[in-house]
Every structure is written in structure tokens, then in C-alpha cells.
Scaffold this active site. Structure first.
Site, mmCIF file in Angstrom:
data_model
loop_
_atom_site.group_PDB
_atom_site.id
_atom_site.type_symbol
_atom_site.label_atom_id
_atom_site.label_comp_id
_atom_site.label_asym_id
_atom_site.label_seq_id
_atom_site.Cartn_x
_atom_site.Cartn_y
_atom_site.Cartn_z
ATOM 1 N N ARG A 1 -4.142 13.357 5.240
ATOM 2 C CA ARG A 1 -4.447 13.669 3.918
ATOM 3 C C ARG A 1 -3.695 13.292 3.421
ATOM 4 O O ARG A 1 -2.248 13.749 2.813
ATOM 5 C CB ARG A 1 -3.935 15.382 3.833
ATOM 6 C CG ARG A 1 -5.522 16.194 4.959
ATOM 7 C CD ARG A 1 -4.918 17.847 4.426
ATOM 8 N NE ARG A 1 -5.847 17.692 5.884
ATOM 9 C CZ ARG A 1 -7.497 18.365 6.290
ATOM 10 N NH1 ARG A 1 -7.354 18.811 4.993
ATOM 11 N NH2 ARG A 1 -7.786 19.035 7.298
ATOM 12 N N THR A 2 -4.174 12.126 2.335
ATOM 13 C CA THR A 2 -2.902 11.041 1.242
ATOM 14 C C THR A 2 -3.694 11.098 0.510
ATOM 15 O O THR A 2 -5.011 12.067 -0.053
ATOM 16 C CB THR A 2 -3.438 9.687 1.866
ATOM 17 O OG1 THR A 2 -3.993 9.606 2.058
ATOM 18 C CG2 THR A 2 -2.456 9.022 3.210
ATOM 19 N N LEU A 3 -3.399 10.490 -0.391
ATOM 20 C CA LEU A 3 -3.913 10.005 -2.070
ATOM 21 C C LEU A 3 -5.426 9.567 -1.975
ATOM 22 O O LEU A 3 -6.419 10.384 -3.194
ATOM 23 C CB LEU A 3 -2.832 10.029 -2.782
ATOM 24 C CG LEU A 3 -2.817 9.571 -4.424
ATOM 25 C CD1 LEU A 3 -2.923 10.754 -4.836
ATOM 26 C CD2 LEU A 3 -1.769 8.274 -5.517
ATOM 27 N N TYR B 1 -18.699 9.097 1.863
ATOM 28 C CA TYR B 1 -17.205 7.628 1.746
ATOM 29 C C TYR B 1 -18.323 7.209 1.529
ATOM 30 O O TYR B 1 -17.677 5.844 0.657
ATOM 31 C CB TYR B 1 -18.176 7.831 3.437
ATOM 32 C CG TYR B 1 -16.291 6.609 3.512
ATOM 33 C CD1 TYR B 1 -15.155 7.892 3.440
ATOM 34 C CD2 TYR B 1 -15.522 5.636 3.974
ATOM 35 C CE1 TYR B 1 -13.802 7.075 3.706
ATOM 36 C CE2 TYR B 1 -15.487 5.295 4.069
ATOM 37 C CZ TYR B 1 -13.653 5.226 3.926
ATOM 38 O OH TYR B 1 -12.488 5.664 3.980
ATOM 39 N N GLY C 1 0.874 -0.613 -0.189
ATOM 40 C CA GLY C 1 -0.121 -0.583 -0.295
ATOM 41 C C GLY C 1 0.682 1.310 0.445
ATOM 42 O O GLY C 1 -0.053 3.066 0.172
ATOM 43 N N LYS D 1 -15.606 -0.657 4.679
ATOM 44 C CA LYS D 1 -14.996 -1.320 5.013
ATOM 45 C C LYS D 1 -15.726 -1.975 6.617
ATOM 46 O O LYS D 1 -14.730 -2.552 7.035
ATOM 47 C CB LYS D 1 -14.337 0.978 5.834
ATOM 48 C CG LYS D 1 -13.661 1.399 5.598
ATOM 49 C CD LYS D 1 -12.035 0.702 5.303
ATOM 50 C CE LYS D 1 -10.776 1.627 4.529
ATOM 51 N NZ LYS D 1 -10.055 0.804 4.334
ATOM 52 N N SER E 1 1.796 8.213 2.509
ATOM 53 C CA SER E 1 0.996 7.024 1.997
ATOM 54 C C SER E 1 1.113 6.627 3.830
ATOM 55 O O SER E 1 2.264 6.756 3.913
ATOM 56 C CB SER E 1 1.578 5.277 1.752
ATOM 57 O OG SER E 1 1.259 6.263 -0.053
ATOM 58 N N ILE E 2 0.014 6.458 4.867
ATOM 59 C CA ILE E 2 -0.178 5.326 5.643
ATOM 60 C C ILE E 2 0.595 3.868 5.616
ATOM 61 O O ILE E 2 2.032 4.159 6.863
ATOM 62 C CB ILE E 2 -1.079 4.867 6.385
ATOM 63 C CG1 ILE E 2 -2.241 6.065 6.361
ATOM 64 C CG2 ILE E 2 -0.805 4.265 7.465
ATOM 65 C CD1 ILE E 2 -3.553 6.239 6.843
ATOM 66 N N VAL F 1 -3.459 -6.401 -6.430
ATOM 67 C CA VAL F 1 -4.730 -7.245 -5.386
ATOM 68 C C VAL F 1 -6.193 -7.630 -6.169
ATOM 69 O O VAL F 1 -6.459 -8.648 -5.843
ATOM 70 C CB VAL F 1 -4.785 -6.663 -4.262
ATOM 71 C CG1 VAL F 1 -4.187 -6.230 -3.606
ATOM 72 C CG2 VAL F 1 -6.121 -5.394 -4.289
ATOM 73 N N ALA G 1 -12.053 3.435 -4.971
ATOM 74 C CA ALA G 1 -13.818 3.275 -5.270
ATOM 75 C C ALA G 1 -13.336 4.179 -6.143
ATOM 76 O O ALA G 1 -12.348 4.593 -6.612
ATOM 77 C CB ALA G 1 -14.344 3.842 -4.236
HETATM 78 P P1 NAD Z 1 -2.857 5.762 -0.488
HETATM 79 O O1 NAD Z 1 -3.666 6.581 -1.739
HETATM 80 O O2 NAD Z 1 -1.318 6.184 -0.048
HETATM 81 O O3 NAD Z 1 -2.348 3.949 -0.408
HETATM 82 C C1 NAD Z 1 -4.051 3.114 -0.911
HETATM 83 C C2 NAD Z 1 -2.754 2.635 -1.746
HETATM 84 O O4 NAD Z 1 -3.986 2.455 -2.559
HETATM 85 C C3 NAD Z 1 -2.253 2.818 -3.017
HETATM 86 O O5 NAD Z 1 -0.815 2.978 -2.861
HETATM 87 C C4 NAD Z 1 -2.629 2.251 -3.851
HETATM 88 O O6 NAD Z 1 -1.878 2.080 -4.773
HETATM 89 C C5 NAD Z 1 -3.064 0.647 -3.686
HETATM 90 N N1 NAD Z 1 -4.308 0.378 -4.029
HETATM 91 C C6 NAD Z 1 -5.511 0.563 -4.738
HETATM 92 N N2 NAD Z 1 -5.423 -0.089 -5.623
HETATM 93 C C7 NAD Z 1 -5.123 -1.413 -5.396
HETATM 94 C C8 NAD Z 1 -5.598 -1.875 -6.333
HETATM 95 N N3 NAD Z 1 -5.418 -2.674 -7.107
HETATM 96 N N4 NAD Z 1 -3.788 -3.443 -5.913
HETATM 97 C C9 NAD Z 1 -2.922 -3.054 -5.233
HETATM 98 N N5 NAD Z 1 -2.722 -1.221 -4.209
HETATM 99 C C10 NAD Z 1 -4.015 -0.725 -4.324
HETATM 100 O O7 NAD Z 1 -3.310 6.480 0.279
HETATM 101 P P2 NAD Z 1 -3.859 6.089 2.429
HETATM 102 O O8 NAD Z 1 -4.736 7.322 2.523
HETATM 103 O O9 NAD Z 1 -2.565 5.819 3.434
HETATM 104 O O10 NAD Z 1 -4.472 4.814 2.621
HETATM 105 C C11 NAD Z 1 -4.046 3.134 2.588
HETATM 106 C C12 NAD Z 1 -5.583 3.208 3.648
HETATM 107 O O11 NAD Z 1 -5.721 3.574 4.729
HETATM 108 C C13 NAD Z 1 -6.308 2.529 3.227
HETATM 109 O O12 NAD Z 1 -7.472 1.403 3.106
HETATM 110 C C14 NAD Z 1 -7.412 3.581 3.573
HETATM 111 O O13 NAD Z 1 -8.223 2.839 3.345
HETATM 112 C C15 NAD Z 1 -6.652 3.601 4.699
HETATM 113 N N6 NAD Z 1 -7.812 5.040 5.684
HETATM 114 C C16 NAD Z 1 -7.031 6.295 5.412
HETATM 115 C C17 NAD Z 1 -7.730 7.328 5.687
HETATM 116 C C18 NAD Z 1 -7.111 8.818 5.185
HETATM 117 O O14 NAD Z 1 -7.598 9.637 5.636
HETATM 118 N N7 NAD Z 1 -6.182 8.732 4.624
HETATM 119 C C19 NAD Z 1 -8.121 6.572 7.116
HETATM 120 C C20 NAD Z 1 -8.657 5.998 7.162
HETATM 121 C C21 NAD Z 1 -8.168 4.500 6.665
#
Ligand code: NAD
Length: 259
Positions: A196-198, A159, A14, A166, A20-21, A67, A97
């Protein structure tokens, strides 16, 4: 001083960029002595992920992983296990999504959009867990973690299908914790506050939503990727030896609030 994850190995799925987290988790795991394999989703992100991986002390390989591709899940997990000599920790930080399925009305979600969101954001955890299981069993156990959001428990306007994804993800965490627990494999979720991520930028009105939420948190502030990563370190380490099937909120306390 001994490091928290000394001698341990991890597969981190991810990382897209430095916000990215998953990247914050990878950095902290690396700093605590874990040897890592990172994945990238496709050619678009390969260069960025490789550059980030080069800055880590203990990243032994970077492998492609979409994935939605079962064959690639199998080959990349196997390549990671070979490079690491076994897998102790799996970090799942993946969600997607279609833009048209976010921001409007949930009732208008298409069947195709629903399947896509749940395939990438929820089912992928089960698919990855199945592949890492033998590599964790060989190590005598392991820790699997996924990233969730409070919209799993409550309706968060906009959302939409991602909230449903989720909910499924957190349920999958509980079922996997039962299936894999007999092998000493723990499975948990971290429910993070807005960061604040992508991926977050894809949620229409995310900025306003984040500001509203932050004003209503007991700690009255935003959370950071690094704070999520600290809880990931806890879940990866023996400090959480009896924690499984759990969703831990890292949201400055927002989940505890009423109106
Ligand atoms: P991010 O955009 O940096 O990470 C999302 C990742 O999903 C990316 O690396 C992307 O390449 C990957 N991805 C999407 N489709 C894919 C696929 N088909 N195959 C492989 N990888 C795929 O953003 P983020 O915010 O770091 O998101 C990481 C997780 O944290 C996610 O599950 C997100 O829902 C969750 N999350 C984010 C927040 C937030 O506010 N940013 C809050 C709660 C949970």
C-alpha cells in the site's frame, strides 16, 4: 561484523515518501554500509525526500530527477557519480500512468496515455542504464534493478496499461542484461506483491485486489516494503554475483498459484 554493502555506492530513484518501496531499499542499503544518492521527482516531493535523506547515515546528496527529461537524467547521474566517486548500484522504482488509463477497459487506452505510461515506467530504465553504464564500468561492474508486478505476465483487470508497461520493463531488463553483461553489470527485476504505497493508491480497486490476492498466497499474508528491500540487498550485493536478466518474485508465493 563487516556490512554487506561496505564500500559500495548506490543511486536510488523513486523515493516519494516513507511508504515508497525505494525508501525501504534506501534504508536497508544505508544500514548495510552503502553510500547513497537519492533523487526526487519535482518540487512537490523535494522537501519530503530531503527530510528522509537526513535520517540516513550515508546519504551524500539528493538530486532532482524527472525521468522524462533526458538532460536531467544526464546531469543528475553525473552529479551522483561525482558525489559518490562512482556508481555500483542503480535502483529504479518509478512508475506512472494517467488515472483515466487505469481501472476502466484497456482497449480504451489512448495513444498519448500509452506513450506516457511506457515512457515513465519502462523506457526510463534504459535511459538511466545508458547514463550509469560508464560509471559502473569504471568500478569494474555493477547491479541495476527495477520494480515490476505480476501484471507483466497476466492480465490483471484494471491494471491495464501499467501491466503492458511492466511487460516492457521486464523485457528491457533482459536486453540490458545482455548489453551490459560483458562489463560485469547485472540487471534484474523484483516482481513485488501488492504494497500500500502512493502509486498503488492510483490503481482503482487496489485495496480489494490486494485483499483477494493476499487470501490466495501460499504464505496467506501481505508482503512488506522491507521484504522487497531484503531482496534488493541480495541483488545489490556480491551474493547475487551470477544472477542477471532475472525477475524475482517477492509476493508471498502468489505467482505459483492457479485459480
Ligand atoms: P511510490 O509512489 O512511492 O513510488 C513511485 C515513484 O515514481 C515516486 O517516487 C514518483 O515520484 C516516481 N515517479 C513517477 N513519475 C516520475 C517521473 N516522471 N520522474 C521521476 N520519478 C517519477 O510507489 P511504489 O509502490 O513504491 O512504486 C515503486 C515501484 O514499485 C514502481 O515501479 C511500482 O510500479 C512498483 N511496484 C509497486 C507495487 C505496489 O503494490 N506498491 C507492486 C509491484 C511493483
Amino acid at each position: 561484523m563487516p556490512q554487506l554493502l561496505e564500500g559500495m555506492t548506490g543511486l536510488v530513484v523513486g523515493v516519494a515518501n516513507k511508504r515508497s518501496i525505494a525508501w525501504a531499499i534506501a534504508r536497508k542499503m544505508d544500514a548495510e554500509g552503502a553510500r547513497l544518492v537519492l533523487t526526487y521527482q519535482g518540487e512537490r516531493t523535494e522537501g519530503d525526500v530531503r527530510k528522509l535523506a537526513d535520517t540516513l547515515a550515508n546519504c551524500v546528496a539528493v538530486v532532482p530527477l524527472d525521468v522524462q527529461d533526458d538532460a536531467q537524467i544526464a546531469s543528475s547521474v553525473s552529479a551522483a557519480a561525482d558525489a559518490l566517486g562512482g556508481i555500483d548500484v542503480l535502483v529504479h522504482a518509478v512508475a506512472f500512468a494517467r488515472p483515466e488509463d487505469l481501472g476502466g477497459r484497456f482497449v480504451d487506452t489512448s495513444r498519448e496515455g500509452f506513450h506516457l505510461a511506457l515512457d515513465i515506467s519502462s523506457f526510463s530504465l534504459a535511459a538511466l542504464a545508458r547514463e550509469v553504464e560508464p560509471h559502473m564500468v569504471a568500478r569494474g561492474g555493477g547491479s541495476i534493478m527495477a520494480l515490476s508486478y505480476i501484471a507483466a505476465d497476466r492480465a490483471v483487470p484494471g491494471y491495464n496499461v501499467m501491466g503492458v508497461a511492466k511487460s516492457a520493463l521486464e523485457s528491457i531488463v533482459r536486453y540490458l542484461s545482455w548489453d551490459l553483461g560483458e562489463h560485469g553489470i547485472r540487471v534484474n527485476a523484483i516482481s513485488a506483491g501488492p504494497v500500500r504505497t502512493l502509486a498503488a493508491r492510483g490503481i482503482p480497486g487496489f485495496g480489494t485486489m490486494a485483499d483477494t490476492i493476499n487470501a490466495r498466497t501460499p504464505l496467506r499474508r501481505e508482503i512488506t516494503q522491507d521484504e522487497v528491500a531484503d531482496t534488493a540487498l541480495f541483488l545489490a550485493s556480491p551474493l547475487s554475483a551470477s544472477v542477471t536478466g532475472e525477475t524475482i518474485f517477492v509476493d508471498a508465493g502468489f505467482h505459483a498459484m492457479g485459480l
